[in-house]
Design an enzyme around this catalytic site. Sequence first.
Site: not given
Length: 258
Positions: A101, A166, A181
Amino acid sequence: DTVKGDAALKLGVVSLFPEMFDALTQHGVSGRAVREGIIDIGFWNPRDYATDRHRTVDDRPYGGGPGMLMKVDTLRAAIRDARQSLMSEDGVPPKVIYLSPQGRVLDHTGVRELADHGRLVVVAGRYEGIDERVIDADIDEQWSIGDYVLSGGELPAMVLMDAVARMVPGVLGHAQSAEEDSFADGLLDCPHYTRPESIDGHGVPPVLLSGNHQEIRKWRLKQSLGRTWCYRPDLLEDRMLTKEEQTLLDDFIREYVA
Ligand SMILES: Nc1nonc1C(=O)NC1CCNCC1
């Protein structure tokens, strides 16, 4: 475990629970990318470096208080081996990342930066975390997936690794990468529709049935712009709009407030 070969993305994972990463390596587009060798993932478990009978991997915090920390010697040994295995032929070390965190919050810009690096060691903490001196000595960057506390760094590590994967050419089929996109250029995605044409009397926007690809492209862009304006106006603050985009957004707002 070693990471070799000429994969486009090389990942090393330091974790006490490597089996959790089956979610990434055994399923979906990331699983295929690993199977096809586009992405290499190696695992280093601090428990494999424990030399005591109980194979201890946690240790008590100086200053007392609840909770434990990751044991320093086993953690550092695992990070060291992962780092060495991901060192490039010409001696360029991987970027070593710790999920916590306290880190920079991950967003699309951060994902691109990390993907461009191409070689990453991801350290997944358990317990209350790791010794500050290990962060100073062995960690290059701290990253967070958001402002909430989880039980371990493995899920954050998989979120980061999936998003980075990805970005690698070949991981997504052409069709899917085109679909990416909308967010890739800083907008929320447009609405999507598939069969049946009517659900409880609710139909599909006629333009999507028209076969007019230019009109469909404009409709989808207008919806992405409009949704971003409605739900995430902050994303529009530092994003230049083309003339076409500005016109489409003005039309959306005019219709929206009408
Ligand atoms: N949010 C987070 N983004 O990255 N890591 C996060 C996290 O909650 N880590 C836990 C913090 C407490 N110790 C176990 C790990």
